[in-house]
Design an enzyme around this catalytic site. Structure first.
Site, PDB file in Angstrom:
ATOM      1  N   LYS A 140       0.988  -1.093   0.482  1.00  0.00           N
ATOM      2  CA  LYS A 140       0.110   0.300   0.275  1.00  0.00           C
ATOM      3  C   LYS A 140       0.482   1.706   0.168  1.00  0.00           C
ATOM      4  CE  LYS A 140      -1.066  -1.040   4.655  1.00  0.00           C
ATOM      5  NZ  LYS A 140      -0.660  -1.479   6.094  1.00  0.00           N
ATOM      6  N   VAL A 167      -1.851 -10.953   6.991  1.00  0.00           N
ATOM      7  CA  VAL A 167      -2.916 -11.736   7.940  1.00  0.00           C
ATOM      8  C   VAL A 167      -4.001 -12.348   7.948  1.00  0.00           C
ATOM      9  CG1 VAL A 167      -3.191 -11.304  10.545  1.00  0.00           C
ATOM     10  CG2 VAL A 167      -1.031 -10.259   9.418  1.00  0.00           C
ATOM     11  N   ASP A 170      -3.571  -1.383  10.184  1.00  0.00           N
ATOM     12  CA  ASP A 170      -3.603   0.126   9.300  1.00  0.00           C
ATOM     13  C   ASP A 170      -3.526   0.947  10.881  1.00  0.00           C
ATOM     14  OD1 ASP A 170      -3.862  -0.936   6.507  1.00  0.00           O
ATOM     15  OD2 ASP A 170      -5.593  -1.160   7.039  1.00  0.00           O
ATOM     16  N   SER A 211      16.720  29.901  13.121  1.00  0.00           N
ATOM     17  CA  SER A 211      16.536  30.763  13.454  1.00  0.00           C
ATOM     18  C   SER A 211      15.500  30.594  14.566  1.00  0.00           C
ATOM     19  CB  SER A 211      16.201  32.037  11.908  1.00  0.00           C
ATOM     20  OG  SER A 211      15.506  32.711  12.511  1.00  0.00           O
ATOM     21  N   ALA A 244      13.674  33.483  14.336  1.00  0.00           N
ATOM     22  CA  ALA A 244      13.005  33.969  14.251  1.00  0.00           C
ATOM     23  C   ALA A 244      12.000  32.505  13.089  1.00  0.00           C
ATOM     24  CB  ALA A 244      12.781  34.688  12.897  1.00  0.00           C
ATOM     25  N   ARG A 278       2.988  47.499   5.188  1.00  0.00           N
ATOM     26  CA  ARG A 278       3.273  47.298   6.053  1.00  0.00           C
ATOM     27  C   ARG A 278       3.127  48.582   6.874  1.00  0.00           C
ATOM     28  NH1 ARG A 278       4.779  43.890  10.158  1.00  0.00           N
ATOM     29  NH2 ARG A 278       6.589  42.775  10.225  1.00  0.00           N
ATOM     30  N   HIS A 307      -1.977  29.434  12.433  1.00  0.00           N
ATOM     31  CA  HIS A 307      -1.301  28.931  13.797  1.00  0.00           C
ATOM     32  C   HIS A 307      -1.603  27.110  14.128  1.00  0.00           C
ATOM     33  CE1 HIS A 307      -2.911  33.476  14.608  1.00  0.00           C
ATOM     34  NE2 HIS A 307      -1.686  33.160  14.360  1.00  0.00           N
ATOM     35  N   LEU A 310     -22.075  32.340  12.485  1.00  0.00           N
ATOM     36  CA  LEU A 310     -21.711  33.299  12.988  1.00  0.00           C
ATOM     37  C   LEU A 310     -23.178  35.101  12.720  1.00  0.00           C
ATOM     38  CD1 LEU A 310     -18.310  33.606  13.758  1.00  0.00           C
ATOM     39  CD2 LEU A 310     -19.821  33.813  15.694  1.00  0.00           C
ATOM     40  N   GLY A 326     -26.773  36.162  14.469  1.00  0.00           N
ATOM     41  CA  GLY A 326     -26.641  37.872  14.715  1.00  0.00           C
ATOM     42  C   GLY A 326     -26.511  38.480  15.122  1.00  0.00           C
TER      43      GLY A 326
END
Length: 1122
Positions: A91, A144, A249, A293, A295, A412, A781, A800, A804
């Site tokens: 597979k 199996v 699996d 990094s 960052a 920016r 995120h 939402l 309302g």
């Protein structure tokens, strides 16, 4: 009989649990990368076989073979001989769901059958759902044989409250809706699973003879799941026969942020890309940069031939830009997804930008291409500094960019963004590349509409005032009294305000987290963030700083200097938290800048102190299991946690967490120094700053704002803060920036319907583009992952709207909707705008003023030999990597650092020879003697070495410069060798470099001979050396030990080198002699020997040295002896 179960791309965080129809878009956040990552079936089984602890007999351990394009079948069968004797299953192992139903499983085949089966599929393109991909990685396992009733289904997955275990007595590909069918058991955070629980709650439909083995296996599986930080683990089918347990699996995800904990067991885990998206080398390159990094650098290629390319700063902002592009019909032309954030260096930004530019200039597009360089308003990243790297890349690629008709759109904000935009605009003018530049006056995503032709491009957009215009405004020398009430309410006394704001319930979480007099302790030496908090306090006219103390375990207790307006103040720094808490009982907030490795322990410690009511955890990459423990503990103790993976929050006029709100210019521009009427909550820190900007431009400003963090399990939720805002009188409307993944927004819907939330709520969920992509994309995120249709941003926005809430059509319209709601509240009298009060001015820090180009000052130091500021150390203009690549050696480095030249190879060799021959001359010489005495007196290496070096002078070792000067002056003046000798004798001066205590013409110094032979063989000219040798002939004729010694030879030979190697003018050569460069050779060389003597004495454990009396001649004055 079952074939395969599907591989789920999702973590099942909803209460319903897993479902076979689930899909997921799994984004990533910043340096911690994506927390939950799918692993291959082979990796998952390897972990299970290695580390599961159960009495159940797990069969076929490690019996699997992988087939790829590089597979050698002969070698494969040698490594796995069972392939030749057993029936097999084959597979693809590429995170494909529904493999069995798609005909992608070969069952009960011999090896030849496997190869035939693969021949029809291997390296062939296959469509799975929307995704098209090439099958190129396969797994072969033993077949199996078993009966249908021997198949079972088991799954463990994480939620906020704990881990859910699902079990169904009928497994396999036809398992159906396990949500409805399966027995389930929730193991709360920090609780353990027992076999009795499993039997009673999960195995009710299992035959008695299999309950023991299944109970033992499930408990062992759960313990493995916890120990190895799995977040999802599914086995379908789990086969139980009389021989034992077979894992046919398996699908799994692990928490990648736990790598530092599990590295020893995990090893180097490879996380395969989702099916349908190839792993490009450029993605691997950026991932490598990201790993090295502090960052965040992310890149995912969606369509390398597309015409729309993005380079966006910020995890949340990057999702918003992708949403807007897709909303405007650009999904098919969107070439990439990516983000850079967390203050990357200029070099890192350059490397990231050049990768993007290289990719987008490989194939032309008939309509040309657009590059969107966007971002929200940064909190702490120096925009101008990061733009330098982008500008450098644009200059390097200006030819290809013009050839491919690339137009660039830039928007920016943040620290020093005005300078960054100016530089970006300038490079457009100088290169001829169309670059349209916009700042915070332009809505964040407006440039997308301009780039795609949906809105006109303004000729000259209005520019906001420069940073200096805010900070140096001297219109009022007396700090004004800042409002303490909501901007929309009449001014009231401080007592009334406290009464209206304080809603404390014993043992419950506070409604009001921050007040005008809130005090905090900051964990970590984050001086820039603390100074930002103090500046905010000052413009808010607080009486005292909001930071009471700092905790930093790596130094002793001390004081740290900060500014409070114009004055300098000292804040205490404590080594341990206990002292800080004891000495500052007024503190009720902890702001933790602890690293991801220490954040858990420091937060647990902080919660031991009842005075702490609020904790902000800034760190990203905290393992989810640890975060869930913190949440449980915080709930028990009534503590509100903001974060992890957050910038924090802000309450204008009262308090701000760390870097929230950016620098002072943005604080003032967004009017965050006084409260408004609007409160917001978001996940993203950068987007929270963008909300500050939007709200300040469309309403009377922000009352409070919190970024709860981008992890799957934030310490506090949207609803926690929305309910706080509902119960706070000063807040008149609420803004929520939600996102794809989770069900938290549905609680807001419920709150609105049930009347618990009555204030107007404006809400938008980002991530609407997710359903438009054919394959999984890492963006945003860690918590932005849709596990079912209801968790998509589109579904939540609609829910939402139906409940309302005020929901815009896109993020582009968010500001307009906020303004519309605000105007209605003003019109009906709910909000009464108050007169603006100017804030007090705050002096600008010298370093920042200089960064902005507002002042100039002569540097205290100048250097021209080395630059360590960039990505790579530079010696005299040569990167350190080039130094090693060119094999310059120590002599070459010395040439760069001392002479700022790349010297010829023979010159480098000569320098190295000089260092070798001057390295040592035995323990009897004065320098070595001093070093030895010092070492035996117990002094350290530096002191002992310095003692020896201080003896170097004209009489010992320091004659190189003097010899070079004397011989050069005599030679240059045309003086004959004999005349030189006679003049020095007449003047009563010694000839430096001539004479030796031991060596003589009959006992020559071999060091001198070695150097002299080399110089004669390799130097272009040896005029001064020849002159010195002629002098030696005269002096040795008078006394045999008046030879040219090693100092003298090095001195005169170096003058020949400097004058004739072609790298120096005559004046430059003379200057180096004059300033003492040659003595440096002896100092550097002899230091090696002195260090050797020091180590030798320590190794020999020699005691304190005392000079023997019999070696001292005591000569006393005559009157004393009488």
């Amino acid at each position: 009989m079952s074939c395969e179960m599907q591989v789920l791309f999702a973590f099942l965080v909803c209460t319903k649990g897993p479902s076979l129809g689930i899909f997921c878009i799994s984004p990533v956040l910043s340096t911690a990368a994506m927390s939950a990552k799918a692993i291959s079936e082979q990796t998952g089984k390897e972990f299970l076989y290695k580390y599961i602890c159960t009495s159940a007999a797990v069969q076929n351990r490690f019996r699997y073979a992988t087939v790829t394009a590089e597979t050698d079948w002969d070698r494969l069968t040698q490594e796995h001989p069972w392939l030749l004797t057993e029936r097999l299953v084959v597979k693809p192992d590429q995170l494909i769901k529904r493999r069995g139903k798609l005909g992608l499983v070969g069952i009960n085949l011999d090896l030849q059958g496997v190869r035939e089966w693969l021949k029809a599929r291997f390296m062939k393109e296959t469509t799975v759902g929307k995704a098209k991909g090439v099958l190129k990685n396969f797994l072969i396992e033993p077949f199996v044989p078993h009966a249908q009733e021997e198949e079972f289904y088991v799954c463990v997955y994480a939620t906020r409250e704990g881990d859910h275990v699902l079990f169904h007595h009928e497994g396999g590909v036809e398992v159906g809706d396990v949500d409805a069918k399966a027995q389930r058991l929730m193991v709360a955070v920090d609780d353990k699973l027992s076999e009795d629980q499993v039997k009673e709650q999960l195995l009710t439909h299992v035959p008695d003879e299999k309950k023991e083995i299944l109970a033992s296996f499930i408990v062992g599986l759960f313990n493995l799941y916890e120990d190895l930080y799995f977040t999802y683990l599914e086995i379908n089918p789990l086969v139980v026969t009389q021989d034992g347990v077979y894992i046919l699996d398996m699908a799994a995800k692990i928490d990648a942020t736990a790598d530092y904990i599990c590295k020893a067991k995990w090893g180097d885990v490879e996380f395969p890309p989702p099916f349908g998206r190839e792993a490009y080398p450029e993605e691997a390159y950026i991932a490598d940069l990201d790993a090295k990094s502090g960052a965040s650098l992310k890149l995912t290629l969606l369509n390398p031939r597309g015409r729309i390319w993005t380079m966006v700063a910020g995890g949340g902002a990057s999702v918003v830009y992708s949403d807007t592009i897709c909303d405007l019909g650009g999904v098919d032309e969107l070439a990439n997804y990516g983000e850079y954030s967390g203050a990357p260096s200029e070099q890192q930004t350059y490397d990231y930008a050049k990768t993007i530019l290289s990719l987008m200039t490989r194939e032309k597009h008939p309509l040309g291409k657009v590059l969107i360089i966007g971002g929200s308003i940064a909190n702490f990243t120096n925009v101008a500094a990061t733009f330098k790297g982008i500008v450098k890349a644009i200059k390097d690629y200006q030819g290809p960019l013009k050839e491919h008709e690339v137009t660039i759109f830039v928007r920016r904000g943040g620290p020093n963004y005005q300078e960054g935009l100016r530089v970006m605009g300038e490079v457009g003018k100088t290169t001829g590349i169309p670059i349209h530049v916009f700042g915070t006056e332009t809505h964040m995503t407006a440039i997308v509409g301009m780039a795609l032709g949906h809105r006109p491009i303004p000729n000259q957009p209005p520019m906001d005032a420069h940073t200096a215009n805010f900070l140096l405004n001297a219109s009022s020398s007396t700090p004004a009294t800042t409002r303490t009430a909501s901007f929309s309410e009449p001014r009231t006394s401080h007592l009334n305000i406290c009464l209206s704001f304080c809603h404390f319930v014993p043992s419950a979480k506070a409604t009001t987290l921050f007040r005008k007099h809130t005090k905090a302790i900051v964990w970590g030496m984050q001086t820039r963030a603390v100074q930002g908090m103090l500046d905010f306090d000052y413009v808010c006219s607080r009486d005292e700083p909001s930071v009471a103390a700092m905790v930093y375990p790596f130094t002793g207790d001390h004081k740290q200097k900060f500014y409070w307006g114009h004055k300098e103040i000292l804040l205490p720094v404590y080594k341990n938290m206990a002292d800080a808490m004891k000495k500052h009982p007024e503190v009720d907030v902890l702001i933790s800048f602890a690293s991801l490795r220490s954040a858990f322990d420091s937060t647990v410690e902080a919660m031991q102190y009842p005075q702490i009511h609020t904790i902000a955890i800034i760190a990203e990459g905290i393992p989810e299991a640890q975060t869930r423990k913190l949440i449980k503990m915080a709930d028990e103790k009534g503590v509100t946690i903001i974060g992890p993976a957050t910038v924090g929050g802000i309450k204008p006029g009262c308090f701000k967490i760390g870097n929230t709100g950016g620098m002072l210019d943005n604080i003032l521009a967004s009017k965050l120094y006084r409260p408004g009427s609007v409160a917001y909550v978001s996940r993203s820190g950068g987007m929270s700053n963008e909300l500050n900007n939007i709200i300040s431009r469309t309403t009377d400003g922000v009352y409070e704002g919190v970024a709860i963090g981008g992890d799957r399990y934030p310490g506090s939720t949207f609803m926690d803060h929305v309910l706080r805002y509902q119960d706070t009188p000063g807040i008149k409307m609420i803004v929520v920036l939600g996102e794809i993944g989770g069900t938290e927004e549905y609680k807001i819907c419920q709150g609105i319907r049930e009347g618990r939330i009555t204030k107007p709520v404006v809400c938008w969920c980002i991530g609407t583009c997710a359903t438009m992509f054919a394959s999984e994309v890492q963006f945003g995120h860690a918590g932005a992952c849709a596990n079912q249709a209801s968790e998509t941003a589109v579904a939540k926005n609609q829910a939402l709207r139906d409940a309302g809430a005020y929901v815009p059509k896109s993020f582009d319209e968010l500001g307009n909707v906020i303004k519309t709601v605000y105007d209605e509240l003003v019109a009906n009298g709910t909000i009464i705008p108050a007169e603006e009060v100017p804030p007090p001015t705050v002096p600008m820090d010298y370093s920042w003023a200089r960064e902005l180009g507002l002042i100039r000052k002569p540097a205290s130091f100048m250097t021209s030999i080395c630059d360590e500021r960039g990505q790579e150390l530079i010696y005299a203009g040569m990167p350190i990597t080039e130094v090693f690549k060119e094999e310059m050696g120590l002599g070459g480095v010395l040439g760069l650092l001392w002479f700022q030249r790349r010297l010829p190879r023979y010159a480098c060799q000569f320098i190295e020879m000089c260092l070798m021959v001057t390295a040592d001359h035995g323990p009897a010489v004065s320098g070595a003697h001093n070093t030895i005495v010092c070492a035996r007196a117990g002094k350290d290496l530096i002191s002992s070495l310095t003692s020896g070096l201080l003896t170097i002078g004209d009489r010992f070792g320091g004659a190189l410069d003097a010899a070079a000067k004397q011989f050069s002056k005599a030679f240059d003046s045309g003086m004959l060798p004999m005349e030189f000798v006679n003049k020095m004798k007449k003047d009563g001066k010694l000839i430096m470099g001539i004479g030796h205590r031991v060596k003589s013409i009959n006992n020559p110094d071999m060091r001198v001979q070695i150097l002299k032979d080399f110089v004669k063989q390799h130097f272009p000219s040896t005029q001064l050396l020849d002159y010195a040798l002629d002098v030696e002939k005269i002096t040795t004729s008078k006394k045999p030990n008046l030879i040219l010694n090693v100092d003298g030879l090095i001195g005169v030979a170096f003058v020949d080198l400097l004058r004739t190697c072609g790298g120096f003018t005559r004046d430059e050569a003379d200057e180096f002699v004059e300033i003492g460069a040659l003595n440096g050779i002896f100092v550097l060389g002899r230091s090696m020997g002195f260090i050797g003597h020091y180590l030798d004495q320590k190794r020999l454990k020699q005691g304190l040295y005392r000079h023997p009396w019999d070696d001292i001649s005591y000569v006393l004055p005559e009157h004393m002896s009488m």
